[in-house]
Scaffold this active site. Structure first.
Site, PDB file in Angstrom:
ATOM      1  N   SER A   1       0.854  -1.185   0.000  1.00  0.00           N
ATOM      2  CA  SER A   1       0.000   0.000   0.000  1.00  0.00           C
ATOM      3  C   SER A   1       0.887   1.230   0.000  1.00  0.00           C
ATOM      4  O   SER A   1       1.890   1.270   0.716  1.00  0.00           O
ATOM      5  CB  SER A   1      -0.899  -0.003   1.238  1.00  0.00           C
ATOM      6  OG  SER A   1      -1.758   1.116   1.228  1.00  0.00           O
TER       7      SER A   1
ATOM      8  N   HIS B   1      -2.346   7.284  -4.778  1.00  0.00           N
ATOM      9  CA  HIS B   1      -2.488   6.141  -3.867  1.00  0.00           C
ATOM     10  C   HIS B   1      -2.584   4.880  -4.711  1.00  0.00           C
ATOM     11  O   HIS B   1      -3.195   4.879  -5.787  1.00  0.00           O
ATOM     12  CB  HIS B   1      -3.760   6.305  -3.027  1.00  0.00           C
ATOM     13  CG  HIS B   1      -4.235   5.023  -2.405  1.00  0.00           C
ATOM     14  ND1 HIS B   1      -5.321   4.313  -2.906  1.00  0.00           N
ATOM     15  CD2 HIS B   1      -3.784   4.318  -1.339  1.00  0.00           C
ATOM     16  CE1 HIS B   1      -5.502   3.235  -2.162  1.00  0.00           C
ATOM     17  NE2 HIS B   1      -4.590   3.209  -1.211  1.00  0.00           N
TER      18      HIS B   1
ATOM     19  N   HIS C   1      -6.345   7.746 -16.826  1.00  0.00           N
ATOM     20  CA  HIS C   1      -7.393   6.762 -17.105  1.00  0.00           C
ATOM     21  C   HIS C   1      -7.078   5.918 -18.339  1.00  0.00           C
ATOM     22  O   HIS C   1      -7.436   4.729 -18.378  1.00  0.00           O
ATOM     23  CB  HIS C   1      -8.752   7.457 -17.235  1.00  0.00           C
ATOM     24  CG  HIS C   1      -9.383   7.712 -15.902  1.00  0.00           C
ATOM     25  ND1 HIS C   1     -10.152   6.767 -15.256  1.00  0.00           N
ATOM     26  CD2 HIS C   1      -9.332   8.780 -15.076  1.00  0.00           C
ATOM     27  CE1 HIS C   1     -10.554   7.247 -14.087  1.00  0.00           C
ATOM     28  NE2 HIS C   1     -10.074   8.468 -13.953  1.00  0.00           N
TER      29      HIS C   1
END
Length: 305
Positions: free
Chosen positions: A98, A112, A151
């Site tokens: 993470s 993130h 994207h």
């Protein structure tokens, strides 16, 4: 049917942590990640260990962390069994990488990413396993071309795994990173998925590899484009104000944070995602027709890119 290989997943995740840290250090050009390796003996709560790596005060990144953890427990916490009651009474293992990166420059977005694997086992019964993860982007002063690039990279990651995977995991990301009390998304989204086990193990594993490796491919070209953009006190103050939303989401809604805290996880590692500085302002309203207003009007709601 492919065999569940926990060791292969663990080895890959540790290699992914190394790879991402190396690429982020190269991009920053000054700061390096400081490693804090930790271990806990099994007890009433979580046992296991991990490698917490934190970067501070770099050329590009004000603070960031890339964590690997592998923990085991005798019973799943309430945050996990609430939507999966069949997990009650099973011992479990959870492992993952993470990361969150908070840049200095308000024109560079916060990012993130996460990839993880869960397996819950009980004597005499088939294991219950799944993968989860994704990556998402939180710009303060968005550029249309950056959002489209982010994207488009996500679409390329998903394409080999099925024609509908991007659309499904993009929509899931929009839904997940949403702050109901603010009526806005945390950022412009990306990919999010959980409970992934509908494919064979090997295909699911290959997908989290693609997502984990796709993060740097999606993020670093944006960092490179924006890291030298000039900014002043106004932009910095707005960045800190918007970081407050990051804090609100992580402490109130984020499933991983809640899982870690409820199961007795390592608090310093769990809260590594917090920004080093943030601010709140009562009843803030952006000035009409300003770049700050544009964020609210055009970017803090789901869009097709």
């Amino acid at each position: 049917m492919s065999t569940i290989d926990k060791e292969a997943v663990k080895l890959y995740l540790m290699q992914l942590q190394d790879q991402i840290c190396q690429r982020l250090e190269q991009e920053d050009g000054k700061a390096t990640f400081i490693e804090d390796a930790w271990h806990r003996e099994p007890g009433d709560r979580l046992g296991g260990g991990g490698r917490t790596r934190v970067m501070r005060n770099g050329n590009v990144f004000e603070q960031g962390g890339v964590n690997f953890s592998h923990v085991q427990g005798n019973a799943m916490p309430a945050s996990a069994t609430a939507h999966r009651p069949e997990l009650a009474g099973r011992r479990f293992e959870a492992m993952g990488v993470s990361l969150v990166m908070h840049p200095h420059n308000p024109y560079v977005p916060t990012s993130h990413a996460n990839v993880r694997f869960f397996i819950a086992e009980k004597e005499g019964e088939a294991p219950i396993w799944w993968f989860g993860g994704g990556f998402d982007l939180t710009p303060f002063y968005p550029f249309e071309e950056d959002c489209q690039f982010w994207h488009n990279t996500a679409k390329e990651v998903c394409a080999p795994f099925g024609a509908d995977v991007y659309a499904q995991h993009k929509a899931w990301c929009d839904d997940y990173f949403y702050l109901p009390h603010r009526g806005e998304t945390r950022g412009i989204g990306g990919l999010f998925f959980d409970d992934l086990n509908q494919w064979e193990f090997d295909k699911c594993f290959d997908y989290i590899k693609a997502v984990g490796e796709g993060y740097c491919d999606a993020y670093l070209p944006i960092v490179e484009r924006r890291k030298v953009t000039e900014y002043g006190e106004r932009e910095r103050e707005f960045q800190l104000y918007r970081r407050g939303r990051y804090v609100e989401f992580n402490l109130v809604y984020d499933r991983g944070t809640l899982f870690g805290l409820q199961s007795g996880g390592r608090t310093e590692s769990i809260l590594m995602s917090m920004p080093p500085l943030a601010r709140w302002e009562y009843s803030y309203e952006p000035q009409a027709d300003s770049p700050e207003a544009s964020l609210y009007q055009h970017y803090l709601k789901p869009r097709e890119w």
